[in-house]
Design a protein around this motif. Sequence first.
Motif, PDB file in Angstrom:
ATOM      1  N   MET A  66       0.847  -1.192   0.000  1.00 52.44           N
ATOM      2  CA  MET A  66       0.000   0.000   0.000  1.00 52.44           C
ATOM      3  C   MET A  66       0.883   1.244   0.000  1.00 52.44           C
ATOM      4  O   MET A  66       1.938   1.265   0.628  1.00 52.44           O
ATOM      5  N   HIS A  67       0.440   2.279  -0.694  1.00 52.69           N
ATOM      6  CA  HIS A  67       1.173   3.541  -0.774  1.00 52.69           C
ATOM      7  C   HIS A  67       0.268   4.679  -0.318  1.00 52.69           C
ATOM      8  O   HIS A  67      -0.891   4.468   0.018  1.00 52.69           O
ATOM      9  N   GLN A  68       0.809   5.893  -0.304  1.00 57.22           N
ATOM     10  CA  GLN A  68       0.061   7.050   0.160  1.00 57.22           C
ATOM     11  C   GLN A  68      -0.267   8.041  -0.950  1.00 57.22           C
ATOM     12  O   GLN A  68      -0.748   9.130  -0.676  1.00 57.22           O
ATOM     13  N   CYS A  69      -0.026   7.701  -2.192  1.00 60.50           N
ATOM     14  CA  CYS A  69      -0.271   8.629  -3.300  1.00 60.50           C
ATOM     15  C   CYS A  69      -1.736   8.573  -3.703  1.00 60.50           C
ATOM     16  O   CYS A  69      -2.242   7.524  -4.112  1.00 60.50           O
ATOM     17  N   ASP A  70      -2.408   9.714  -3.609  1.00 60.14           N
ATOM     18  CA  ASP A  70      -3.824   9.778  -3.984  1.00 60.14           C
ATOM     19  C   ASP A  70      -4.022  10.414  -5.362  1.00 60.14           C
ATOM     20  O   ASP A  70      -5.121  10.831  -5.697  1.00 60.14           O
ATOM     21  N   ALA A  71      -2.967  10.462  -6.154  1.00 56.78           N
ATOM     22  CA  ALA A  71      -3.010  10.961  -7.539  1.00 56.78           C
ATOM     23  C   ALA A  71      -3.500  12.405  -7.622  1.00 56.78           C
ATOM     24  O   ALA A  71      -4.246  12.766  -8.525  1.00 56.78           O
ATOM     25  N   CYS A  72      -3.038  13.240  -6.718  1.00 55.32           N
ATOM     26  CA  CYS A  72      -3.465  14.645  -6.712  1.00 55.32           C
ATOM     27  C   CYS A  72      -2.760  15.464  -7.795  1.00 55.32           C
ATOM     28  O   CYS A  72      -3.171  16.569  -8.084  1.00 55.32           O
ATOM     29  N   THR A  73      -1.697  14.977  -8.365  1.00 55.12           N
ATOM     30  CA  THR A  73      -0.880  15.580  -9.429  1.00 55.12           C
ATOM     31  C   THR A  73      -0.153  16.869  -9.018  1.00 55.12           C
ATOM     32  O   THR A  73       0.330  17.600  -9.872  1.00 55.12           O
ATOM     33  N   ILE A  74      -0.054  17.136  -7.740  1.00 57.42           N
ATOM     34  CA  ILE A  74       0.663  18.336  -7.292  1.00 57.42           C
ATOM     35  C   ILE A  74       2.156  18.201  -7.571  1.00 57.42           C
ATOM     36  O   ILE A  74       2.805  19.155  -8.002  1.00 57.42           O
ATOM     37  N   ILE A  87      -0.563   8.984 -14.145  1.00 58.50           N
ATOM     38  CA  ILE A  87      -1.699   8.473 -14.917  1.00 58.50           C
ATOM     39  C   ILE A  87      -2.719   7.990 -13.903  1.00 58.50           C
ATOM     40  O   ILE A  87      -2.421   7.134 -13.062  1.00 58.50           O
ATOM     41  N   TRP A  88      -3.917   8.550 -13.979  1.00 54.03           N
ATOM     42  CA  TRP A  88      -4.943   8.230 -13.001  1.00 54.03           C
ATOM     43  C   TRP A  88      -6.293   8.050 -13.687  1.00 54.03           C
ATOM     44  O   TRP A  88      -6.472   8.372 -14.851  1.00 54.03           O
ATOM     45  N   ASP A  89      -7.229   7.522 -12.931  1.00 55.49           N
ATOM     46  CA  ASP A  89      -8.581   7.319 -13.420  1.00 55.49           C
ATOM     47  C   ASP A  89      -9.523   7.578 -12.253  1.00 55.49           C
ATOM     48  O   ASP A  89      -9.113   7.573 -11.094  1.00 55.49           O
ATOM     49  N   LYS A  90     -10.788   7.801 -12.578  1.00 52.28           N
ATOM     50  CA  LYS A  90     -11.790   7.978 -11.524  1.00 52.28           C
ATOM     51  C   LYS A  90     -12.578   6.691 -11.366  1.00 52.28           C
ATOM     52  O   LYS A  90     -13.014   6.091 -12.335  1.00 52.28           O
ATOM     53  N   GLU A  91     -12.732   6.277 -10.122  1.00 54.43           N
ATOM     54  CA  GLU A  91     -13.511   5.087  -9.803  1.00 54.43           C
ATOM     55  C   GLU A  91     -14.461   5.416  -8.672  1.00 54.43           C
ATOM     56  O   GLU A  91     -14.202   6.284  -7.855  1.00 54.43           O
ATOM     57  N   LYS A  92     -15.540   4.666  -8.626  1.00 53.39           N
ATOM     58  CA  LYS A  92     -16.522   4.864  -7.572  1.00 53.39           C
ATOM     59  C   LYS A  92     -16.108   4.040  -6.362  1.00 53.39           C
ATOM     60  O   LYS A  92     -15.830   2.856  -6.466  1.00 53.39           O
ATOM     61  N   ASN A  93     -16.056   4.707  -5.203  1.00 53.05           N
ATOM     62  CA  ASN A  93     -15.719   4.039  -3.963  1.00 53.05           C
ATOM     63  C   ASN A  93     -16.944   3.242  -3.502  1.00 53.05           C
ATOM     64  O   ASN A  93     -18.014   3.817  -3.288  1.00 53.05           O
ATOM     65  N   GLN A 100     -13.668   8.910  -6.875  1.00 54.36           N
ATOM     66  CA  GLN A 100     -12.380   9.419  -6.409  1.00 54.36           C
ATOM     67  C   GLN A 100     -11.307   9.037  -7.408  1.00 54.36           C
ATOM     68  O   GLN A 100     -11.464   8.109  -8.183  1.00 54.36           O
ATOM     69  N   LYS A 101     -10.197   9.790  -7.363  1.00 56.23           N
ATOM     70  CA  LYS A 101      -9.065   9.491  -8.228  1.00 56.23           C
ATOM     71  C   LYS A 101      -8.365   8.232  -7.735  1.00 56.23           C
ATOM     72  O   LYS A 101      -8.208   8.025  -6.533  1.00 56.23           O
ATOM     73  N   VAL A 102      -7.930   7.426  -8.702  1.00 54.64           N
ATOM     74  CA  VAL A 102      -7.169   6.218  -8.391  1.00 54.64           C
ATOM     75  C   VAL A 102      -5.895   6.250  -9.222  1.00 54.64           C
ATOM     76  O   VAL A 102      -5.944   6.471 -10.433  1.00 54.64           O
ATOM     77  N   LEU A 103      -4.757   6.049  -8.578  1.00 55.08           N
ATOM     78  CA  LEU A 103      -3.466   6.049  -9.248  1.00 55.08           C
ATOM     79  C   LEU A 103      -3.308   4.781 -10.074  1.00 55.08           C
ATOM     80  O   LEU A 103      -3.417   3.679  -9.562  1.00 55.08           O
ATOM     81  N   LEU A 104      -3.075   4.959 -11.364  1.00 57.69           N
ATOM     82  CA  LEU A 104      -2.782   3.819 -12.232  1.00 57.69           C
ATOM     83  C   LEU A 104      -1.279   3.628 -12.391  1.00 57.69           C
ATOM     84  O   LEU A 104      -0.783   2.510 -12.301  1.00 57.69           O
ATOM     85  N   LEU A 148       7.002   4.319 -10.230  1.00 64.19           N
ATOM     86  CA  LEU A 148       7.237   4.389  -8.791  1.00 64.19           C
ATOM     87  C   LEU A 148       6.276   3.514  -7.993  1.00 64.19           C
ATOM     88  O   LEU A 148       6.637   3.013  -6.939  1.00 64.19           O
ATOM     89  N   ASN A 149       5.055   3.374  -8.468  1.00 66.51           N
ATOM     90  CA  ASN A 149       4.143   2.497  -7.731  1.00 66.51           C
ATOM     91  C   ASN A 149       4.332   1.062  -8.193  1.00 66.51           C
ATOM     92  O   ASN A 149       4.516   0.784  -9.365  1.00 66.51           O
ATOM     93  N   ARG A 150       4.310   0.160  -7.245  1.00 70.23           N
ATOM     94  CA  ARG A 150       4.512  -1.254  -7.554  1.00 70.23           C
ATOM     95  C   ARG A 150       3.269  -1.829  -8.218  1.00 70.23           C
ATOM     96  O   ARG A 150       2.165  -1.313  -8.039  1.00 70.23           O
TER      97      ARG A 150
END
Length: 164
Positions: A66-74, A87-93, A100-104, A148-150
């Motif tokens: 698990m990582h802490q990146c929420d794909a905010c793109t800052i 690279i991110w996508d929106k998925e329904k929680n 919410q954004k999900v890091l791809l 960077l993300n596994r």
Amino acid sequence: MSYFKDIFNAVKTLLTGMKITGRYFFVNLFTRRDVITVQYPDNIDTLKMHDRFRGEVIMGHDENNMHQCDACTICENACPNGTIEIIWDKEKNPETGKTQKVLLNHIYHLEMCTMCGECIEACPSDAIEWGQNFHHVTRDRSNLTKSLNRPESILNPNFVKSKK
């Protein structure tokens, strides 16, 4: 007169540098103290870098991948030369029903990085940090582009964004 003064100052500066170099040379020659020079790559197995060394940008993962990146793109926006791509996508929680954004993929181009640290300073979730790896020798530049993300890593559900 200014011409000769410039020549004098140049020679004086040269001798100052030579004095410092000569002092290190002769002190180490006669006292047999340890030499500061590191014999890289002969000692690559025992070489330890300092904690403040900037080798590359990495993303920390815990034991559950698990990582802490929420794909905010800052961090992507803070980078002055486009080293980071998110690279991110929106998925329904399923729990909250909100999208919410999900890091791809968090792509890092080491060959373009100037090691300025703007991305790390800008990251509000402290998801990326400096790594200690310094051995990036390759004949193919594409090997310097890293994800960077596994694989199959997810956002930590207990993650709380820090307020910087």
